[in-house]
Design a protein around this motif. Structure first.
Motif, short mmCIF file in Angstrom:
data_model
loop_
_atom_site.label_atom_id
_atom_site.label_comp_id
_atom_site.label_asym_id
_atom_site.label_seq_id
_atom_site.Cartn_x
_atom_site.Cartn_y
_atom_site.Cartn_z
N GLY A 180 41.63 37.43 39.31
CA GLY A 180 41.81 37.97 37.98
C GLY A 180 40.56 38.67 37.47
N PHE A 181 39.44 37.95 37.49
CA PHE A 181 38.14 38.48 37.07
C PHE A 181 37.16 38.33 38.23
CE2 PHE A 181 40.18 37.11 33.17
CZ PHE A 181 39.93 38.16 32.28
N SER A 182 36.45 39.40 38.55
CA SER A 182 35.44 39.35 39.61
C SER A 182 34.10 39.78 39.03
CB SER A 182 35.83 40.27 40.77
OG SER A 182 34.82 40.28 41.75
N VAL A 183 33.15 38.86 38.99
CA VAL A 183 31.79 39.15 38.54
C VAL A 183 30.92 39.20 39.79
CG1 VAL A 183 29.89 38.46 37.02
CG2 VAL A 183 32.25 37.94 36.38
N THR A 184 30.62 40.41 40.24
CA THR A 184 29.99 40.61 41.54
C THR A 184 28.56 41.08 41.36
OG1 THR A 184 32.12 41.23 42.45
CG2 THR A 184 30.20 41.80 43.75
N LEU A 185 27.61 40.31 41.86
CA LEU A 185 26.19 40.65 41.80
C LEU A 185 25.71 40.82 43.23
CD1 LEU A 185 25.13 38.00 39.13
CD2 LEU A 185 25.89 40.34 38.75
N ASP A 186 25.76 42.03 43.74
CA ASP A 186 25.43 42.28 45.13
C ASP A 186 23.92 42.38 45.32
OD1 ASP A 186 28.35 44.14 45.31
OD2 ASP A 186 27.92 42.46 46.61
#
Length: 228
Positions: A180-186
């Protein structure tokens, strides 16, 4: 205001992105593109079968209201630097991101890089996908650093509220294998000619929503940090 945008994806799917980082059109890949725009209003419209992102936006002061979508790509794709954005009463199906807050972006998929701040997403609904081949996410928060035609840039995602939402990916004919929600810190992710360094996601508030997980691949919320 009003009307239907039909991207005719089945007969027009060769791809739109300009990958040459020295081109002034590098990273532009929306069916409708608004780059360095102030005061955009898109209200009461339908977007179907978009070849690229239905709407790609970079700028300040945008309102997306009362919109319906059924598309194989992103619906509303925002690159940084952008601020003061309202997305409300939007609903439908997307095989990729319904709302992409991509302060950093994949493989020069955005024309610029910079912070995305002050975004309000209200009373929206995401129903999964009617077209396969990709993953689906209601809202993705993507920050980091990347190369641009003018050098390396940094992008963070700050001050975002999502209030009043529904996520039911089982309504679409093809259930996306995503969240649903993706908080991506690459971090330290090398992609071709690009380098994605660490980025920040700050002051993100999610409230008053409904999430129905269609299967074990449909997590409601994911915080991701990948390393090469």
């Amino acid at each position: 205001r009003g009307g239907i945008w039909d991207g005719n994806y089945a007969n027009n799917n060769s791809g739109l992105v300009e990958s040459d980082p020295t081109s002034p059109l590098a990273g532009v890949q929306g069916d409708t593109n608004f780059i360095n725009v102030t005061g955009l209003r898109i209200i009461d419209a339908r977007f179907i079968n978009c070849n690229g992102f239905c709407v790609q936006f970079v700028g300040t002061g945008a309102v997306f209201r009362d919109l319906y979508v059924d598309t194989p790509r992103d619906f509303i794709h925002i690159n940084g630097p952008s601020s003061n954005i309202v997305i409300e009463r939007c609903y439908g199906f997307s095989a990729d991101a319904f709302v992409a807050l991509n302060a950093w972006d994949w493989h020069i998929s955005g024309p610029t890089v910079g912070d995305i701040a002050d975004v309000r997403i209200r009373n929206c609904a995401y129903y999964g996908s009617n077209q396969g081949g990709r993953t689906g996410i209601f809202v993705v928060f993507l920050s980091g650093t990347r190369s641009t035609s003018t050098g390396q840039g940094v992008g963070n995602v700050r001050d975002v509220t999502v209030d009043g939402f529904a996520i039911d990916m089982s309504k679409g004919s093809v259930t996306p294998a995503s969240v649903g929600f993706s908080v991506t810190l690459d971090y330290d992710q090398v992609q071709g000619s690009e380098f994605a360094g660490v980025g920040l996601g700050e002051n993100i508030k999610i409230s008053n929503g409904y999430i129905k997980s269609a299967n074990s691949n449909n997590a409601g919320l994911a915080f991701l940090k990948t390393a090469s």
